[in-house]
Design a protein around this motif. Structure first.
Motif, PDB file in Angstrom:
ATOM      1  N   ILE A  24       0.770   5.885  -3.220  1.00 42.64           N
ATOM      2  CA  ILE A  24       1.355   7.183  -2.891  1.00 42.64           C
ATOM      3  C   ILE A  24       0.958   7.491  -1.453  1.00 42.64           C
ATOM      4  CG2 ILE A  24       1.419   9.644  -3.448  1.00 42.64           C
ATOM      5  CD1 ILE A  24       2.448   7.960  -5.747  1.00 42.64           C
ATOM      6  N   ARG A  25       1.964   7.841  -0.649  1.00 40.82           N
ATOM      7  CA  ARG A  25       1.736   8.229   0.761  1.00 40.82           C
ATOM      8  C   ARG A  25       2.587   9.466   1.038  1.00 40.82           C
ATOM      9  NH1 ARG A  25       3.146   3.631   4.614  1.00 40.82           N
ATOM     10  NH2 ARG A  25       1.033   2.948   4.086  1.00 40.82           N
ATOM     11  N   ASP A  26       1.932  10.522   1.446  1.00 41.86           N
ATOM     12  CA  ASP A  26       2.640  11.769   1.764  1.00 41.86           C
ATOM     13  C   ASP A  26       3.551  12.208   0.615  1.00 41.86           C
ATOM     14  OD1 ASP A  26       1.429  11.791   4.298  1.00 41.86           O
ATOM     15  OD2 ASP A  26       3.031  10.562   5.146  1.00 41.86           O
ATOM     16  N   GLY A  27       3.057  12.058  -0.616  1.00 42.95           N
ATOM     17  CA  GLY A  27       3.812  12.516  -1.772  1.00 42.95           C
ATOM     18  C   GLY A  27       4.916  11.596  -2.249  1.00 42.95           C
ATOM     19  N   ARG A  28       5.085  10.459  -1.609  1.00 44.30           N
ATOM     20  CA  ARG A  28       6.130   9.510  -2.006  1.00 44.30           C
ATOM     21  C   ARG A  28       5.496   8.216  -2.480  1.00 44.30           C
ATOM     22  NH1 ARG A  28      10.957   9.785   2.324  1.00 44.30           N
ATOM     23  NH2 ARG A  28      12.105   9.151   0.502  1.00 44.30           N
ATOM     24  N   GLU A  29       6.171   7.545  -3.416  1.00 41.76           N
ATOM     25  CA  GLU A  29       5.656   6.284  -3.945  1.00 41.76           C
ATOM     26  C   GLU A  29       6.211   5.114  -3.149  1.00 41.76           C
ATOM     27  OE1 GLU A  29       4.722   4.987  -8.349  1.00 41.76           O
ATOM     28  OE2 GLU A  29       6.869   4.799  -7.945  1.00 41.76           O
ATOM     29  N   TYR A  30       5.340   4.165  -2.820  1.00 35.11           N
ATOM     30  CA  TYR A  30       5.719   2.963  -2.076  1.00 35.11           C
ATOM     31  C   TYR A  30       5.246   1.738  -2.834  1.00 35.11           C
ATOM     32  CZ  TYR A  30       6.663   5.978   1.923  1.00 35.11           C
ATOM     33  OH  TYR A  30       7.170   6.941   2.743  1.00 35.11           O
ATOM     34  N   ASP A  32      -3.660   6.923   2.110  1.00 35.65           N
ATOM     35  CA  ASP A  32      -2.891   6.317   1.021  1.00 35.65           C
ATOM     36  C   ASP A  32      -3.699   6.386  -0.269  1.00 35.65           C
ATOM     37  OD1 ASP A  32      -0.858   5.633   2.763  1.00 35.65           O
ATOM     38  OD2 ASP A  32      -1.364   3.490   2.824  1.00 35.65           O
ATOM     39  N   THR A  70       1.176  -0.643  -5.684  1.00 33.14           N
ATOM     40  CA  THR A  70       1.936   0.600  -5.626  1.00 33.14           C
ATOM     41  C   THR A  70       1.007   1.667  -5.072  1.00 33.14           C
ATOM     42  OG1 THR A  70       3.124  -0.096  -7.597  1.00 33.14           O
ATOM     43  CG2 THR A  70       3.349   2.200  -6.965  1.00 33.14           C
TER      44      THR A  70
END
Length: 96
Positions: free
Chosen positions: A84-90, A52, A82
């Motif tokens: 970024i995990r595997d190219g996605r924002e969480y 992450d 906030t």
């Protein structure tokens, strides 16, 4: 091998490292990498995973592990981060 800094508070159990070099699409200084997470730790219960990239804490950008430590000290608690995990924002809400 990069040496990390162990986080405290709700992120205890996470080893944080600078982004050198960053994941694809992220520049060094665009966040803080999570190198390791101790199973059963507060960071693991929060949902952090190795790989992450934490980009902000309570809507304030973080660029290195020291900024994360500063965000966690000075204030008794944080409310959200906030990442970024595997190219996605969480967006993770930190239980109070």
């Amino acid at each position: 091998e990069r040496r990390g800094r162990l986080a405290g508070g709700p992120l205890a159990g996470a080893e944080l490292v600078p982004l050198l070099p960053g994941p694809p699409g992220l520049d060094p200084g665009a966040g803080v990498g999570v190198a390791r997470v101790t199973p059963g730790s507060p960071a693991a219960r929060l949902g952090l995973r190795p790989g992450d990239v934490i980009t902000s804490i309570d809507s304030r950008p973080v660029r290195d592990p020291e900024e994360v430590a500063a965000a966690l000290s000075g204030r008794g608690s944080i409310t959200a981060l906030t990442l970024i995990r595997d190219g996605r924002e969480y967006f993770l809400v930190v239980p109070g």
